[in-house]
Design a protein around this motif. Structure first.
Motif, PDB file in Angstrom:
ATOM      1  N   ALA A 106       0.841  -1.197   0.000  1.00 48.27           N
ATOM      2  CA  ALA A 106       0.000   0.000   0.000  1.00 48.27           C
ATOM      3  C   ALA A 106       0.879   1.251   0.000  1.00 48.27           C
ATOM      4  N   GLY A 108       0.211   4.047  -1.671  1.00 46.03           N
ATOM      5  CA  GLY A 108      -0.537   5.266  -1.976  1.00 46.03           C
ATOM      6  C   GLY A 108      -1.523   5.087  -3.117  1.00 46.03           C
ATOM      7  N   PRO A 130     -14.170   4.429  -3.676  1.00 49.37           N
ATOM      8  CA  PRO A 130     -15.439   3.950  -3.129  1.00 49.37           C
ATOM      9  C   PRO A 130     -15.818   4.590  -1.792  1.00 49.37           C
TER      10      PRO A 130
END
Ligand code: UTP
Length: 288
Positions: A106, A108, A130
């Protein structure tokens, strides 16, 4: 070229939802009874987008499975004669062609979008965050695709936010063209309030040209050590132009527990089978 594909990054840690997100992907947490990611895919499908690329982290395959068929459940509903629910379940798997790719680490939002490059190829594409849930009569991304079709440049959704929210968001430097449309002169991620060019914050809907992928390859980690999509946008704006769209509708940030709670209450208030009871309960002042 027509916008046919959307990327939905969903590989973040979701730390603001711990402990729930120890085991459940944040995008699968329900707004009332429907996972947040369902709303993004439905909005994309309503706007005519055919292919969705989810960017997920290892172990979060449930997010992709949600959009597949669930044979056993469908058989059970058929046996029970629950045609309404059966149709609803089949429709979820028919909304769009949904695939997923992994973001190994992860690093960014920009890094997550780049992970989808192979699936998108050399064509314009939409990006949905989302966490940003927008209730609107027409799909927000559809309005943005219309602007893209007319102008051929990237389009970013924006919303006016209060001063205190500015330092935690991506902010645009706008040159207004109408009530809803501005040309974007620049973008900056998480500025100090005194450096911010406006109060117009980027909300998670983008229509992007494929050149943004090239810019993402070059971006170095920026604010809070992550590879930011905003920095790639800033790099393409001088040569490519971009537009900011102030969308109509009601927006919730469902990436926080309180935002998700508010969105769930809003959703329940739209439902004939729930609104009256909920209103009655809230009106009875159950908090004293
Ligand atoms: P957020 O900034 O909300 O991060 O990411 P997060 O991990 O989801 O949540 P917190 O801040 O820890 O509570 C915005 C969007 O970008 C995705 C997230 O999944 C979310 O949809 N993202 C972020 C990635 O896919 N990969 C990343 O490396 C970072």
């Amino acid at each position: 070229m027509r916008v046919r594909k959307a990327v939905i990054p969903a590989a973040g840690f979701g730390t603001r939802f711990l402990p729930a997100t120890r085991a459940v992907p944040k995008v699968m947490l329900p707004v009332l009874d429907t996972p947040a990611i369902h709303h993004s895919v439905a909005e994309a499908a309503q706007a005519g987008i055919e292919q969705i690329v989810l960017v997920i982290s290892a172990g979060h395959e449930a997010t992709g499975q949600y959009f597949g068929r669930v044979a056993e459940l469908e058989a059970a509903l058929e046996k029970r004669g629950d045609e309404r629910l059966l149709r609803q379940m089949v429709e979820i798997s028919e909304m769009a062609e949904v695939s997923y790719v992994y973001q190994e680490q992860a690093l960014g939002l920009g890094h997550a979008v780049l992970a989808a490059r192979g699936s998108v190829g050399d064509e314009p594409f939409a990006v949905f965050l989302p966490d940003d849930l927008i209730w609107s009569e027409t799909p927000t991304i559809g309005g943005m695709i219309d602007i893209f079709d007319e102008r051929g440049s990237s389009v970013i959704a924006v919303k006016e936010v209060p001063d205190e929210a500015v330092p935690s968001l991506g902010i645009v430097d706008p040159r207004p063209m109408s009530d809803t449309l501005s040309e974007v002169v620049g973008v900056v991620e998480k500025p100090r309030l005194e450096d911010a060019p406006s109060n117009l914050a980027i909300i998670g809907r983008y229509v992007l040209t494929p050149e943004v992928f090239d810019a993402l390859e070059r971006v170095r980690p920026g604010a809070i050590g992550e590879i930011q999509l905003t920095d790639a946008l800033a790099a393409v704006i001088p040569t490519q132009r971009a537009y900011a769209y102030r969308f109509p509708g009601v927006h919730f940030d469902v990436g926080t527990p309180l935002g998700l709670l508010k969105a769930s209450i809003y959703a329940a208030m739209q439902r004939q089978d729930m609104a009256a009871e909920l209103k009655g309960w809230l009106g009875s002042n159950p908090f004293n």
